[in-house]
Design a protein around this motif. Structure first.
Motif, PDB file in Angstrom:
ATOM      1  N   LEU A 197      -8.118   7.923   3.305  1.00  0.00           N
ATOM      2  CA  LEU A 197      -8.414   6.495   3.276  1.00  0.00           C
ATOM      3  C   LEU A 197      -8.258   5.928   4.686  1.00  0.00           C
ATOM      4  N   ILE A 206      -7.447   0.334  -4.154  1.00  0.00           N
ATOM      5  CA  ILE A 206      -6.559   1.246  -3.435  1.00  0.00           C
ATOM      6  C   ILE A 206      -5.712   2.048  -4.419  1.00  0.00           C
ATOM      7  N   ILE A 209       0.822  -1.214   0.000  1.00  0.00           N
ATOM      8  CA  ILE A 209       0.000   0.000   0.000  1.00  0.00           C
ATOM      9  C   ILE A 209       0.854   1.262   0.000  1.00  0.00           C
TER      10      ILE A 209
END
Length: 518
Positions: free
Chosen positions: A409, A399, A251
Protein backbone atom coordinates in the motif's frame (compact mmCIF):
# COMPACT_ATOMS: atom_id res chain seq x y z
CA UNK A 1 -5.25 28.98 43.35
CA UNK A 2 -8.48 26.98 43.77
CA UNK A 3 -8.05 23.69 45.62
CA UNK A 4 -8.77 20.49 43.75
CA UNK A 5 -11.95 18.98 45.21
CA UNK A 6 -12.21 15.21 45.72
CA UNK A 7 -15.28 13.12 46.51
CA UNK A 8 -14.34 9.82 48.19
CA UNK A 9 -17.15 7.30 48.63
CA UNK A 10 -16.57 4.17 50.74
CA UNK A 11 -18.72 2.37 53.30
CA UNK A 12 -15.59 2.16 55.53
CA UNK A 13 -14.62 5.78 55.10
CA UNK A 14 -13.56 6.15 58.75
CA UNK A 15 -10.84 3.54 58.19
CA UNK A 16 -9.42 5.77 55.46
CA UNK A 17 -9.01 8.84 57.71
CA UNK A 18 -5.19 8.75 57.45
CA UNK A 19 -5.43 8.74 53.65
CA UNK A 20 -7.74 11.74 53.72
CA UNK A 21 -5.42 13.66 56.07
CA UNK A 22 -2.52 12.86 53.75
CA UNK A 23 -4.39 14.38 50.80
CA UNK A 24 -5.45 17.44 52.79
CA UNK A 25 -1.83 18.04 53.78
CA UNK A 26 -1.00 17.96 50.06
CA UNK A 27 -3.47 20.80 49.51
CA UNK A 28 -6.52 18.88 48.29
CA UNK A 29 -10.06 19.36 49.59
CA UNK A 30 -11.72 16.01 50.36
CA UNK A 31 -15.47 15.48 50.75
CA UNK A 32 -16.59 12.00 51.91
CA UNK A 33 -19.67 9.78 51.58
CA UNK A 34 -20.21 6.26 52.88
CA UNK A 35 -22.82 5.05 50.35
CA UNK A 36 -23.86 5.49 46.74
CA UNK A 37 -27.04 7.46 47.43
CA UNK A 38 -25.12 10.11 49.39
CA UNK A 39 -22.50 10.29 46.66
CA UNK A 40 -25.16 10.89 44.00
CA UNK A 41 -26.81 13.58 46.14
CA UNK A 42 -23.47 15.37 46.59
CA UNK A 43 -22.69 15.20 42.87
CA UNK A 44 -26.09 16.73 42.06
CA UNK A 45 -25.52 19.71 44.35
CA UNK A 46 -21.78 20.30 44.15
CA UNK A 47 -18.85 20.15 41.73
CA UNK A 48 -15.85 17.84 42.10
CA UNK A 49 -12.64 17.48 40.12
CA UNK A 50 -12.31 13.73 40.72
CA UNK A 51 -14.36 10.99 42.40
CA UNK A 52 -13.05 7.88 44.17
CA UNK A 53 -15.70 5.17 44.36
CA UNK A 54 -15.66 1.88 46.28
CA UNK A 55 -17.07 -0.99 44.21
CA UNK A 56 -18.45 -3.06 47.17
CA UNK A 57 -20.95 -1.04 49.21
CA UNK A 58 -24.30 -1.88 50.83
CA UNK A 59 -27.27 -0.52 48.90
CA UNK A 60 -26.20 0.82 45.53
CA UNK A 61 -23.04 -0.90 44.29
CA UNK A 62 -20.11 1.07 43.00
CA UNK A 63 -20.98 0.20 39.39
CA UNK A 64 -24.60 1.29 39.87
CA UNK A 65 -23.45 4.53 41.49
CA UNK A 66 -20.94 5.07 38.70
CA UNK A 67 -23.63 4.73 36.05
CA UNK A 68 -25.76 7.44 37.67
CA UNK A 69 -22.82 9.76 38.34
CA UNK A 70 -21.75 9.60 34.69
CA UNK A 71 -25.21 10.76 33.58
CA UNK A 72 -24.96 13.75 35.95
CA UNK A 73 -21.35 14.77 35.30
CA UNK A 74 -19.92 12.74 32.38
CA UNK A 75 -16.68 14.72 32.22
CA UNK A 76 -15.59 14.17 35.84
CA UNK A 77 -12.91 11.47 36.24
CA UNK A 78 -14.08 8.50 38.35
CA UNK A 79 -11.61 6.07 39.93
CA UNK A 80 -13.03 2.69 40.98
CA UNK A 81 -11.57 1.06 44.11
CA UNK A 82 -12.26 -2.65 44.43
CA UNK A 83 -11.18 -5.71 46.39
CA UNK A 84 -11.62 -7.92 43.36
CA UNK A 85 -9.55 -8.35 40.22
CA UNK A 86 -12.17 -10.54 38.57
CA UNK A 87 -12.15 -10.00 34.81
CA UNK A 88 -15.92 -9.54 34.42
CA UNK A 89 -15.99 -6.79 37.08
CA UNK A 90 -13.06 -5.00 35.42
CA UNK A 91 -14.67 -5.30 31.98
CA UNK A 92 -17.94 -3.91 33.29
CA UNK A 93 -16.22 -1.02 35.05
CA UNK A 94 -14.11 -0.14 32.01
CA UNK A 95 -17.19 -0.39 29.80
CA UNK A 96 -18.91 2.09 32.13
CA UNK A 97 -16.15 4.64 31.40
CA UNK A 98 -14.12 4.60 34.59
CA UNK A 99 -10.97 6.66 34.21
CA UNK A 100 -8.79 4.52 36.49
CA UNK A 101 -9.10 1.69 39.00
CA UNK A 102 -7.19 0.67 42.15
CA UNK A 103 -7.10 -2.63 44.03
CA UNK A 104 -7.50 -2.61 47.81
CA UNK A 105 -5.68 -2.11 50.06
CA UNK A 106 -4.66 1.23 48.52
CA UNK A 107 -1.72 3.28 49.69
CA UNK A 108 -1.77 7.10 49.93
CA UNK A 109 0.81 7.41 47.17
CA UNK A 110 -1.38 5.32 44.83
CA UNK A 111 -4.23 7.77 45.39
CA UNK A 112 -1.89 10.71 44.79
CA UNK A 113 -0.60 9.15 41.56
CA UNK A 114 -4.13 8.55 40.32
CA UNK A 115 -5.02 12.20 41.00
CA UNK A 116 -1.97 13.37 39.08
CA UNK A 117 -2.75 11.02 36.17
CA UNK A 118 -6.33 12.20 35.88
CA UNK A 119 -6.22 15.83 37.05
CA UNK A 120 -2.66 17.04 36.64
CA UNK A 121 -1.99 15.05 33.46
CA UNK A 122 -2.53 17.97 31.08
CA UNK A 123 -0.44 20.33 33.21
CA UNK A 124 2.38 17.79 33.55
CA UNK A 125 2.34 17.08 29.82
CA UNK A 126 2.45 20.82 29.11
CA UNK A 127 5.37 21.40 31.46
CA UNK A 128 7.34 18.41 30.20
CA UNK A 129 6.71 19.24 26.53
CA UNK A 130 7.60 22.89 27.04
CA UNK A 131 10.87 22.00 28.77
CA UNK A 132 11.77 19.45 26.09
CA UNK A 133 11.02 21.86 23.24
CA UNK A 134 13.00 24.63 24.94
CA UNK A 135 15.96 22.27 25.09
CA UNK A 136 15.55 21.37 21.41
CA UNK A 137 14.85 24.92 20.17
CA UNK A 138 18.52 25.87 19.90
CA UNK A 139 19.40 22.61 18.11
CA UNK A 140 16.68 23.14 15.51
CA UNK A 141 17.74 26.77 15.01
CA UNK A 142 21.28 25.57 14.39
CA UNK A 143 20.04 22.95 11.92
CA UNK A 144 18.09 25.62 10.03
CA UNK A 145 21.22 27.75 9.69
CA UNK A 146 23.35 24.80 8.57
CA UNK A 147 21.02 23.29 5.95
CA UNK A 148 22.68 22.78 2.59
CA UNK A 149 20.75 20.01 0.86
CA UNK A 150 17.17 18.89 0.33
CA UNK A 151 17.70 16.02 2.80
CA UNK A 152 18.80 18.55 5.42
CA UNK A 153 15.47 20.34 4.98
CA UNK A 154 13.60 17.06 5.28
CA UNK A 155 15.27 16.49 8.64
CA UNK A 156 14.40 20.01 9.80
CA UNK A 157 10.78 19.64 8.71
CA UNK A 158 10.41 16.24 10.38
CA UNK A 159 11.60 17.75 13.66
CA UNK A 160 9.30 20.75 13.35
CA UNK A 161 6.27 18.59 12.64
CA UNK A 162 7.14 16.34 15.58
CA UNK A 163 7.23 19.31 17.96
CA UNK A 164 4.11 20.85 16.47
CA UNK A 165 2.18 17.66 17.24
CA UNK A 166 3.71 17.43 20.71
CA UNK A 167 2.78 21.04 21.49
CA UNK A 168 -0.79 20.28 20.38
CA UNK A 169 -1.06 18.21 23.57
CA UNK A 170 -0.22 21.15 25.80
CA UNK A 171 -1.97 24.40 26.71
CA UNK A 172 1.20 26.50 26.72
CA UNK A 173 0.35 29.32 24.32
CA UNK A 174 3.74 30.90 24.94
CA UNK A 175 5.51 27.82 23.61
CA UNK A 176 3.11 27.70 20.66
CA UNK A 177 4.08 31.27 19.76
CA UNK A 178 7.79 30.44 20.03
CA UNK A 179 7.23 27.42 17.78
CA UNK A 180 5.39 29.55 15.21
CA UNK A 181 8.30 32.00 15.23
CA UNK A 182 10.76 29.16 14.56
CA UNK A 183 8.55 27.67 11.83
CA UNK A 184 8.36 31.09 10.15
CA UNK A 185 12.14 31.42 10.34
CA UNK A 186 12.55 27.96 8.83
CA UNK A 187 10.16 28.74 5.97
CA UNK A 188 12.03 31.96 5.25
CA UNK A 189 15.30 30.04 4.91
CA UNK A 190 13.59 27.23 2.96
CA UNK A 191 12.27 29.78 0.45
CA UNK A 192 15.82 31.07 -0.03
CA UNK A 193 17.00 27.49 -0.56
CA UNK A 194 14.33 26.83 -3.22
CA UNK A 195 15.08 30.09 -5.02
CA UNK A 196 18.77 29.12 -5.17
CA UNK A 197 18.42 25.41 -5.98
CA UNK A 198 15.13 24.61 -7.72
CA UNK A 199 16.43 25.29 -11.24
CA UNK A 200 19.42 22.98 -10.67
CA UNK A 201 17.15 20.00 -10.01
CA UNK A 202 16.38 19.75 -13.72
CA UNK A 203 20.02 19.02 -14.51
CA UNK A 204 20.27 15.30 -15.26
CA UNK A 205 23.82 15.23 -13.85
CA UNK A 206 22.81 16.70 -10.49
CA UNK A 207 23.18 13.88 -7.95
CA UNK A 208 21.68 15.94 -5.11
CA UNK A 209 18.29 16.51 -6.72
CA UNK A 210 15.38 15.17 -4.67
CA UNK A 211 12.55 12.89 -5.64
CA UNK A 212 10.05 15.19 -7.38
CA UNK A 213 6.52 14.73 -8.70
CA UNK A 214 7.20 13.35 -12.23
CA UNK A 215 9.58 10.69 -10.87
CA UNK A 216 7.14 9.10 -8.41
CA UNK A 217 6.06 6.18 -10.59
CA UNK A 218 9.33 5.45 -12.39
CA UNK A 219 11.53 5.65 -9.26
CA UNK A 220 9.20 4.29 -6.57
CA UNK A 221 6.07 2.53 -7.86
CA UNK A 222 7.31 0.58 -10.90
CA UNK A 223 10.32 -0.92 -9.04
CA UNK A 224 7.93 -2.43 -6.46
CA UNK A 225 5.81 -3.90 -9.27
CA UNK A 226 8.93 -5.29 -10.94
CA UNK A 227 9.63 -7.28 -7.77
CA UNK A 228 6.34 -9.13 -8.33
CA UNK A 229 4.24 -7.18 -5.82
CA UNK A 230 0.72 -5.94 -6.29
CA UNK A 231 0.57 -2.19 -5.57
CA UNK A 232 -2.40 -0.20 -4.32
CA UNK A 233 -1.65 3.53 -4.46
CA UNK A 234 -3.90 6.00 -2.64
CA UNK A 235 -3.33 9.65 -3.52
CA UNK A 236 -4.95 12.00 -1.00
CA UNK A 237 -5.06 15.41 -2.66
CA UNK A 238 -3.54 18.25 -0.59
CA UNK A 239 -2.32 16.08 2.31
CA UNK A 240 0.32 17.72 4.51
CA UNK A 241 2.96 15.70 6.34
CA UNK A 242 1.48 16.63 9.73
CA UNK A 243 -1.94 15.39 8.59
CA UNK A 244 -0.36 12.11 7.51
CA UNK A 245 1.21 11.68 10.97
CA UNK A 246 -2.14 11.98 12.75
CA UNK A 247 -4.12 9.65 10.47
CA UNK A 248 -1.39 7.00 10.70
CA UNK A 249 -2.41 6.38 14.33
CA UNK A 250 -5.55 4.73 12.94
CA UNK A 251 -3.84 3.05 9.98
CA UNK A 252 -1.22 1.31 12.14
CA UNK A 253 -3.87 -1.11 13.40
CA UNK A 254 -3.80 -2.67 9.92
CA UNK A 255 -0.48 -1.76 8.29
CA UNK A 256 3.12 -1.21 9.28
CA UNK A 257 5.34 1.37 7.65
CA UNK A 258 7.95 -0.13 5.37
CA UNK A 259 9.34 3.27 4.36
CA UNK A 260 8.29 6.82 5.22
CA UNK A 261 9.67 9.35 2.75
CA UNK A 262 9.19 13.03 2.09
CA UNK A 263 9.39 14.04 -1.55
CA UNK A 264 9.22 17.47 -3.21
CA UNK A 265 6.15 18.69 -5.05
CA UNK A 266 6.94 20.68 -8.18
CA UNK A 267 5.99 24.33 -8.62
CA UNK A 268 3.28 25.48 -8.83
CA UNK A 269 2.16 23.32 -5.90
CA UNK A 270 -1.38 22.88 -7.22
CA UNK A 271 -3.28 19.89 -8.54
CA UNK A 272 -3.20 20.96 -12.20
CA UNK A 273 0.59 20.90 -12.32
CA UNK A 274 1.76 18.56 -9.56
CA UNK A 275 -0.76 15.74 -9.95
CA UNK A 276 -0.61 15.69 -13.75
CA UNK A 277 3.18 15.51 -13.43
CA UNK A 278 2.85 12.47 -11.15
CA UNK A 279 0.57 10.52 -13.47
CA UNK A 280 2.32 11.47 -16.71
CA UNK A 281 5.88 11.10 -15.43
CA UNK A 282 6.59 14.41 -17.16
CA UNK A 283 6.91 18.07 -16.27
CA UNK A 284 3.94 20.22 -17.39
CA UNK A 285 5.76 21.70 -20.41
CA UNK A 286 6.52 18.22 -21.74
CA UNK A 287 2.95 17.05 -21.15
CA UNK A 288 1.72 19.86 -23.38
CA UNK A 289 4.29 19.10 -26.05
CA UNK A 290 4.00 15.30 -26.12
CA UNK A 291 0.30 14.98 -25.28
CA UNK A 292 -1.34 18.27 -26.32
CA UNK A 293 -4.74 16.58 -26.17
CA UNK A 294 -4.26 15.87 -22.43
CA UNK A 295 -3.01 19.26 -21.17
CA UNK A 296 -5.45 22.07 -20.34
CA UNK A 297 -3.96 25.57 -20.17
CA UNK A 298 -4.74 28.03 -17.36
CA UNK A 299 -6.96 30.19 -19.58
CA UNK A 300 -9.17 27.30 -20.73
CA UNK A 301 -12.52 26.69 -19.10
CA UNK A 302 -12.28 22.88 -18.88
CA UNK A 303 -11.29 21.04 -15.71
CA UNK A 304 -7.55 20.75 -15.31
CA UNK A 305 -7.37 17.12 -14.10
CA UNK A 306 -9.64 15.22 -16.44
CA UNK A 307 -7.04 12.89 -17.95
CA UNK A 308 -5.07 11.40 -15.06
CA UNK A 309 -5.84 7.78 -15.93
CA UNK A 310 -4.94 8.31 -19.58
CA UNK A 311 -1.71 10.10 -18.58
CA UNK A 312 -0.72 7.12 -16.43
CA UNK A 313 -1.55 4.68 -19.23
CA UNK A 314 0.61 6.66 -21.63
CA UNK A 315 3.45 6.85 -19.10
CA UNK A 316 3.41 3.05 -18.77
CA UNK A 317 3.30 2.66 -22.54
CA UNK A 318 6.18 5.14 -22.98
CA UNK A 319 8.28 3.23 -20.42
CA UNK A 320 7.15 -0.17 -21.77
CA UNK A 321 5.42 -1.17 -18.52
CA UNK A 322 2.65 -3.68 -19.23
CA UNK A 323 0.92 -3.81 -15.85
CA UNK A 324 -2.85 -4.18 -15.67
CA UNK A 325 -4.35 -1.01 -14.20
CA UNK A 326 -7.41 -0.04 -12.18
CA UNK A 327 -7.99 3.70 -11.61
CA UNK A 328 -10.74 5.49 -9.67
CA UNK A 329 -11.27 9.06 -8.45
CA UNK A 330 -13.42 9.63 -5.35
CA UNK A 331 -15.04 13.05 -4.97
CA UNK A 332 -18.07 12.17 -2.85
CA UNK A 333 -19.37 9.63 -0.34
CA UNK A 334 -21.48 7.63 -2.79
CA UNK A 335 -18.44 6.99 -4.98
CA UNK A 336 -16.46 5.79 -1.97
CA UNK A 337 -19.25 3.39 -0.95
CA UNK A 338 -19.51 2.00 -4.46
CA UNK A 339 -15.75 1.41 -4.53
CA UNK A 340 -15.93 -0.55 -1.25
CA UNK A 341 -18.76 -2.69 -2.64
CA UNK A 342 -16.89 -3.55 -5.84
CA UNK A 343 -13.26 -3.57 -4.73
CA UNK A 344 -13.16 -7.36 -4.48
CA UNK A 345 -13.52 -7.55 -8.26
CA UNK A 346 -10.52 -5.29 -8.85
CA UNK A 347 -7.70 -7.34 -7.36
CA UNK A 348 -6.97 -9.11 -10.62
CA UNK A 349 -5.09 -5.92 -11.54
CA UNK A 350 -1.41 -5.47 -10.65
CA UNK A 351 -1.59 -1.71 -10.13
CA UNK A 352 -4.59 -0.09 -8.45
CA UNK A 353 -4.76 3.69 -8.06
CA UNK A 354 -7.39 5.64 -6.15
CA UNK A 355 -7.49 9.44 -5.79
CA UNK A 356 -9.32 10.89 -2.77
CA UNK A 357 -10.14 14.59 -3.01
CA UNK A 358 -11.64 15.30 0.44
CA UNK A 359 -8.70 17.15 2.06
CA UNK A 360 -8.50 19.56 -0.88
CA UNK A 361 -12.27 20.09 -0.75
CA UNK A 362 -11.97 20.81 2.98
CA UNK A 363 -9.22 23.36 2.34
CA UNK A 364 -11.34 25.24 -0.20
CA UNK A 365 -14.47 24.99 1.95
CA UNK A 366 -12.59 26.56 4.85
CA UNK A 367 -11.91 29.59 2.67
CA UNK A 368 -15.47 29.90 1.39
CA UNK A 369 -17.64 28.82 4.35
CA UNK A 370 -17.71 30.68 7.66
CA UNK A 371 -18.73 27.56 9.60
CA UNK A 372 -15.72 25.58 8.35
CA UNK A 373 -13.46 28.52 9.20
CA UNK A 374 -14.72 28.32 12.77
CA UNK A 375 -14.17 24.55 12.92
CA UNK A 376 -10.65 24.77 11.46
CA UNK A 377 -9.41 28.10 12.77
CA UNK A 378 -5.75 27.03 12.98
CA UNK A 379 -3.43 24.13 12.09
CA UNK A 380 -4.36 22.04 15.13
CA UNK A 381 -8.07 22.40 14.39
CA UNK A 382 -7.45 21.68 10.69
CA UNK A 383 -5.66 18.46 11.63
CA UNK A 384 -8.47 17.54 14.02
CA UNK A 385 -11.11 18.04 11.33
CA UNK A 386 -9.07 15.94 8.89
CA UNK A 387 -8.77 13.15 11.45
CA UNK A 388 -12.50 13.26 12.25
CA UNK A 389 -13.33 12.90 8.56
CA UNK A 390 -10.81 10.09 8.10
CA UNK A 391 -12.17 8.04 11.00
CA UNK A 392 -15.66 8.09 9.48
CA UNK A 393 -14.64 7.87 5.83
CA UNK A 394 -14.91 5.17 3.22
CA UNK A 395 -11.14 5.58 2.84
CA UNK A 396 -10.52 4.01 6.24
CA UNK A 397 -12.98 1.24 5.33
CA UNK A 398 -10.99 0.68 2.15
CA UNK A 399 -7.70 0.51 4.06
CA UNK A 400 -9.19 -2.07 6.45
CA UNK A 401 -10.19 -4.19 3.46
CA UNK A 402 -6.77 -3.84 1.82
CA UNK A 403 -5.14 -5.21 4.98
CA UNK A 404 -6.63 -8.62 4.09
CA UNK A 405 -4.71 -8.82 0.82
CA UNK A 406 -1.15 -9.52 -0.20
CA UNK A 407 -0.06 -6.14 -1.54
CA UNK A 408 2.03 -3.04 -0.98
CA UNK A 409 0.00 0.00 0.00
CA UNK A 410 1.33 3.42 -0.96
CA UNK A 411 -0.20 6.58 0.50
CA UNK A 412 0.93 9.86 -0.96
CA UNK A 413 -0.27 13.25 -2.19
CA UNK A 414 0.40 15.81 -4.90
CA UNK A 415 1.04 18.88 -2.69
CA UNK A 416 0.29 20.37 0.73
CA UNK A 417 -1.01 23.74 1.90
CA UNK A 418 -0.11 26.61 4.22
CA UNK A 419 -2.16 29.00 6.35
CA UNK A 420 -1.45 32.39 4.79
CA UNK A 421 -1.19 35.61 6.75
CA UNK A 422 0.88 38.30 5.04
CA UNK A 423 -0.51 40.03 1.90
CA UNK A 424 1.84 40.95 -0.93
CA UNK A 425 0.61 43.41 -3.56
CA UNK A 426 0.67 42.36 -7.21
CA UNK A 427 -0.87 44.01 -10.28
CA UNK A 428 -1.99 42.00 -13.29
CA UNK A 429 -4.40 42.21 -16.20
CA UNK A 430 -7.62 40.24 -16.58
CA UNK A 431 -5.80 37.25 -18.09
CA UNK A 432 -3.69 36.73 -14.95
CA UNK A 433 -4.35 33.45 -13.10
CA UNK A 434 -6.40 33.74 -9.92
CA UNK A 435 -4.43 31.55 -7.47
CA UNK A 436 -3.32 33.39 -4.31
CA UNK A 437 0.08 31.66 -4.02
CA UNK A 438 1.25 31.94 -7.63
CA UNK A 439 0.41 34.03 -10.67
CA UNK A 440 0.81 33.32 -14.38
CA UNK A 441 0.48 36.40 -16.57
CA UNK A 442 2.15 38.68 -19.08
CA UNK A 443 1.87 42.11 -17.43
CA UNK A 444 2.62 41.47 -13.77
CA UNK A 445 3.81 44.24 -11.48
CA UNK A 446 5.34 43.37 -8.11
CA UNK A 447 8.25 43.85 -5.72
CA UNK A 448 10.90 41.35 -6.85
CA UNK A 449 12.30 41.04 -3.32
CA UNK A 450 9.02 39.59 -2.07
CA UNK A 451 8.55 36.78 -4.59
CA UNK A 452 10.24 34.05 -6.64
CA UNK A 453 9.91 34.79 -10.34
CA UNK A 454 10.30 32.62 -13.42
CA UNK A 455 10.70 35.03 -16.31
CA UNK A 456 11.60 32.13 -18.64
CA UNK A 457 9.13 29.38 -17.67
CA UNK A 458 10.52 26.90 -20.21
CA UNK A 459 13.76 26.67 -18.22
CA UNK A 460 11.64 25.34 -15.35
CA UNK A 461 9.67 23.06 -17.70
CA UNK A 462 6.47 25.07 -17.34
CA UNK A 463 4.17 26.11 -20.19
CA UNK A 464 3.20 29.69 -20.91
CA UNK A 465 0.12 31.12 -22.55
CA UNK A 466 1.80 33.99 -24.44
CA UNK A 467 5.36 34.77 -25.46
CA UNK A 468 5.77 37.18 -22.53
CA UNK A 469 4.02 35.06 -19.87
CA UNK A 470 5.88 34.49 -16.62
CA UNK A 471 5.24 32.90 -13.23
CA UNK A 472 5.67 34.43 -9.79
CA UNK A 473 5.40 32.52 -6.50
CA UNK A 474 4.53 33.64 -2.99
CA UNK A 475 7.00 32.72 -0.24
CA UNK A 476 6.59 31.68 3.40
CA UNK A 477 3.02 32.50 4.55
CA UNK A 478 2.49 35.34 2.04
CA UNK A 479 -0.42 35.59 -0.37
CA UNK A 480 -1.02 37.80 -3.38
CA UNK A 481 -3.59 40.59 -3.25
CA UNK A 482 -4.59 43.12 -5.87
CA UNK A 483 -4.62 46.83 -4.95
CA UNK A 484 -8.29 47.09 -6.00
CA UNK A 485 -10.56 46.29 -3.03
CA UNK A 486 -7.31 45.46 -1.19
CA UNK A 487 -8.60 45.55 2.41
CA UNK A 488 -11.67 43.45 1.63
CA UNK A 489 -9.69 40.66 -0.02
CA UNK A 490 -6.92 40.74 2.56
CA UNK A 491 -9.43 40.28 5.40
CA UNK A 492 -11.28 37.59 3.46
CA UNK A 493 -8.25 35.43 2.63
CA UNK A 494 -5.99 36.03 5.62
CA UNK A 495 -5.68 32.86 7.79
CA UNK A 496 -7.04 30.60 5.05
CA UNK A 497 -5.20 27.50 3.83
CA UNK A 498 -3.80 27.96 0.34
CA UNK A 499 -1.38 26.18 -1.99
CA UNK A 500 0.58 26.94 -5.13
CA UNK A 501 3.64 28.65 -3.67
CA UNK A 502 6.84 27.94 -1.78
CA UNK A 503 6.80 26.64 1.79
CA UNK A 504 7.75 23.43 3.54
CA UNK A 505 4.08 22.64 4.17
CA UNK A 506 3.28 22.80 0.44
CA UNK A 507 6.40 21.27 -1.07
CA UNK A 508 7.63 18.68 1.46
CA UNK A 509 4.95 16.02 1.25
CA UNK A 510 4.61 12.36 2.30
CA UNK A 511 5.27 9.24 0.25
CA UNK A 512 4.59 6.20 2.44
CA UNK A 513 5.04 2.52 1.62
CA UNK A 514 3.12 0.13 3.90
CA UNK A 515 2.74 -3.61 4.37
CA UNK A 516 -0.32 -5.38 5.88
CA UNK A 517 0.11 -6.65 9.44
CA UNK A 518 -1.80 -9.86 8.74
Amino acid sequence: MRKIRILWTDDEIDVLRSHILFLEEKGYEVVTANNGDDAIRLVKTDAFDIIFLDEHMPGLSGLETLSTIKTITPGTPVVMITKSEEEDIMDEAIGANIDDYLIKPVKPNQILLSIKKNIDFKRLITEKTAMAYQAEFANISMLIKETRTFNDWVEVYRKLVYWELELDKSDDRGMAEIYYFQLTEANHEFSRFIKSNYFCWFDENNEDKPLISPNIFCQRVFPILEEGNKVFLILMDNLRFDQWKIIFNDIQEYFRIEKEEIYCSILPTVTQYARNAIFSGLMPLEIGRIYPDLWIDEDEEKGKNLYEEELLIRQMKRLEKKYSLFYEKINKLSQGKKLIETIGNRFNNQLLVVVYNFVDILSHARTEMEMIRELANDEAAYRSLTLSWFRHSTLLELIRELANHDLKLIITTDHGSIRVHNPVKVVGDRTTSTNLRYKLGKDLNYNRDEIFEMTEPSKFHLPKITVSSKYIFALNNDFFAYPKNYNYYVNYYRNTFQHGGISMQEMLVPFITLTPLS
